[in-house]
Motif scaffolding. Sequence first.
Motif, PDB file in Angstrom:
ATOM      1  N   GLN A  30       0.840  -1.205   0.000  1.00 28.78           N
ATOM      2  CA  GLN A  30       0.000   0.000   0.000  1.00 28.78           C
ATOM      3  C   GLN A  30       0.870   1.248   0.000  1.00 28.78           C
ATOM      4  O   GLN A  30       0.513   2.272  -0.565  1.00 28.78           O
ATOM      5  N   PHE A  81      -1.040  -1.866  -9.835  1.00 27.43           N
ATOM      6  CA  PHE A  81      -1.972  -2.229  -8.763  1.00 27.43           C
ATOM      7  C   PHE A  81      -3.422  -2.388  -9.220  1.00 27.43           C
ATOM      8  O   PHE A  81      -4.275  -2.769  -8.429  1.00 27.43           O
ATOM      9  N   PRO A 140      -2.063  -5.489 -13.470  1.00 27.37           N
ATOM     10  CA  PRO A 140      -0.708  -5.928 -13.819  1.00 27.37           C
ATOM     11  C   PRO A 140      -0.766  -6.883 -15.009  1.00 27.37           C
ATOM     12  O   PRO A 140      -1.756  -7.598 -15.185  1.00 27.37           O
ATOM     13  N   GLU A 191       0.517 -10.193 -10.258  1.00 26.04           N
ATOM     14  CA  GLU A 191      -0.856 -10.258  -9.716  1.00 26.04           C
ATOM     15  C   GLU A 191      -0.881 -11.156  -8.469  1.00 26.04           C
ATOM     16  O   GLU A 191      -1.427 -10.790  -7.433  1.00 26.04           O
ATOM     17  N   ILE A 228       1.051  -9.298  -5.506  1.00 22.16           N
ATOM     18  CA  ILE A 228       0.423  -8.128  -4.885  1.00 22.16           C
ATOM     19  C   ILE A 228      -0.942  -8.443  -4.278  1.00 22.16           C
ATOM     20  O   ILE A 228      -1.396  -7.737  -3.391  1.00 22.16           O
ATOM     21  N   THR A 229      -1.583  -9.526  -4.759  1.00 25.86           N
ATOM     22  CA  THR A 229      -2.865  -9.883  -4.145  1.00 25.86           C
ATOM     23  C   THR A 229      -2.653 -10.855  -2.973  1.00 25.86           C
ATOM     24  O   THR A 229      -3.612 -11.347  -2.389  1.00 25.86           O
ATOM     25  N   GLY A 230      -1.390 -11.119  -2.665  1.00 21.59           N
ATOM     26  CA  GLY A 230      -1.098 -11.927  -1.477  1.00 21.59           C
ATOM     27  C   GLY A 230      -1.235 -13.414  -1.693  1.00 21.59           C
ATOM     28  O   GLY A 230      -1.424 -14.170  -0.752  1.00 21.59           O
ATOM     29  N   ARG A 231      -1.204 -13.852  -2.971  1.00 19.71           N
ATOM     30  CA  ARG A 231      -1.341 -15.296  -3.229  1.00 19.71           C
ATOM     31  C   ARG A 231      -0.025 -16.034  -3.032  1.00 19.71           C
ATOM     32  O   ARG A 231      -0.014 -17.245  -2.964  1.00 19.71           O
ATOM     33  N   PHE A 232       1.078 -15.327  -3.005  1.00 21.53           N
ATOM     34  CA  PHE A 232       2.347 -15.954  -2.612  1.00 21.53           C
ATOM     35  C   PHE A 232       3.290 -14.864  -2.114  1.00 21.53           C
ATOM     36  O   PHE A 232       3.021 -13.675  -2.280  1.00 21.53           O
ATOM     37  N   GLY A 233       4.408 -15.293  -1.573  1.00 20.95           N
ATOM     38  CA  GLY A 233       5.410 -14.321  -1.157  1.00 20.95           C
ATOM     39  C   GLY A 233       5.412 -14.126   0.351  1.00 20.95           C
ATOM     40  O   GLY A 233       4.608 -14.636   1.070  1.00 20.95           O
TER      41      GLY A 233
END
Lengths: 219, 250
Positions: free
Chosen positions: B206, B233, B236, B242, B245-250
Motif C-alpha cells: 500500500q 496495482f 498488472p 498479480e 500483490i494480491t497476497g497469493r504468494f510471497g
Amino acid sequence: MQQRHTFDVALRELKLKLLNMGGDVQEAIRKAIEALVKFDFDIAKQVVDGDRKVNLQDHEIEDLSIRLIATQQPVAGDLRKIVAAMRISTDLERMADNAVDIAKMVLRMNNGQALIKPLIDIPKMGEMVDEMISDALNAYIDNDAELALKLAKSDDLVDRLYRNVLTELFQLAGERPETISQAMSLSFVGRHLERIGDHATNIGESVIYIISGERSDLN
Amino acid sequence: MGKTITIENLQAWYGDQLTLKGISMHLDANMATAIIGPSGCGKSTFIRCLNRLHETAAGAKVKGDVRLADQDVYAMDPVDVRRTIGMVFQKPNPFPTMSIYDNVAVGLRLSGIRGKYELHSRVEKSLQMAALWDEVKDRLHKPAVALSGGQQQRLCIARALAVEPEVLLMDEPASALDPISTLRVEELVEQLKTSYTIVIVTHNMQQAARVADKTAFFLNGELVEFAPTTTVFTKPTDKRTEDYITGRFG
C-alpha cells in the motif's frame, strides 16, 4: 500455497450474494410481465412488495464490498472484482426498480378497461431481457468475455423490438383515441424493459472490466 | 533537480550466488520509483548497486552499467557516488554520540564546509526539507537519540539531503516506524520528489501504491514487471505480479 483463505471465502460470498440477487431480480421481472399478460393484480403487488428484499441485498453487497476494501486492501484482479460487484449490484437493483415500475403500471391499469390489444412483442421483450440477464450472470460466473460481448447484439434486438412496439402503439392510439392512456402505459412498460436490457449490457461491461481491466461500451 | 538513472543488464553476486540476474531499467528524474518483491528477491541488493554500496560487502561482485544522467556510476569516485546518491536505511541510524545539529552537519563538514553561517543555513534547510525543523529547532544541540523513531528517521533523511544529492535511495524507510510516522515519511517522499529522484524499496504494497509514480516487481533476482504504479496495482500484465500483490504468494 493458499495465503488469503479468509479473503477468498469473502470474495466467493460476494459472488454468491450477487447471483442470489440476480435470481431474485429475474423472478421479479418475470412476475411483472406475467402480471401484465394475465392482468393479475395480486402478482403485481407481490413484485412491488418484493422490492424491499432486493434493496436489502444491494445494501448487503455494498457493505461487504466496503468492508473488504477497508480491511483487505484489495488490488489488481481482486480490486476489480469488488468494484465490479458494487456496479453489478447497482444495475440489478435498478432492474428490480424497472420491474416494480411495470408492476405499478399494471396496478394503475386496473380501471375496468380490457387490454387494448393482444400482447405479443412486450412478452417477447421480457423473454429477451430475461435471457440477457442470464447471459450476463453466466458471463460473470464463468469470466466469459465472449458471452459478455454477445450482450451488445442482444441489446440491439431488444431496442429494435422496442421501436416496433412504440410504432404499433402510436398507430393504435391515433386510430382509437380511447386507447391512448393504455397505449402510453404499455409504451412505458416497453421503455422499462429496454432499460433492463441496458443494465444487462452494463453487467457485461463490468465482466469485461473484471477480466481485462479495460472499459467497454456494449450499449 | 534529480537526475535519471539508467541501468543496463545489472548483475550482482554474493560469492558464487547470483542475486541480480541482468536488470535493465530507466528511472525517471524527479519521480518516486518503488521496488517491491518477496524477501530475497534482490530489491535491496539492487538499490545498493545504484550507490555502489553492494561492492563493499565481502565477496560481492557487480557487472553491468549504471548511469546517472550521462555519468557512469562505476567510473566515478565511490565517495562522490554516495554523496550524489544518498541513502536512507530501514532502521533510523543517527550517530548516537552526536547532537541533532551535528548529525546533519557532519557530512557537510566532511565535504569541507566550515563557515558557521553556511553550515547553519544548510542544516536548517535540510531539516526543513525533512519536515523536522519545527519539531527540533529549539533543541538542535540535544542528543539525536532522544528523538522518537519517526523523528530519527526524518533526521537521517535530513542528513542525506544536507550534502545535496540528486538521488535518494530509501530501503524500507518506514518499516520500523509507527503508522503516524510512516505517513509523515510518505508525505515527505511526495514533497521530496519535486527535487530528487527517489527509489524506495518497500515490503508495504500500500505504501508503494501511495507514494510511487512507477513500481517495479522483482522476483528471484529478475525484474518481472515495471510500469506506472496505477497499472501495477489495478491491472498488472504478469500473473506473478498479480499473485504477489494480491497476497497469493510471497
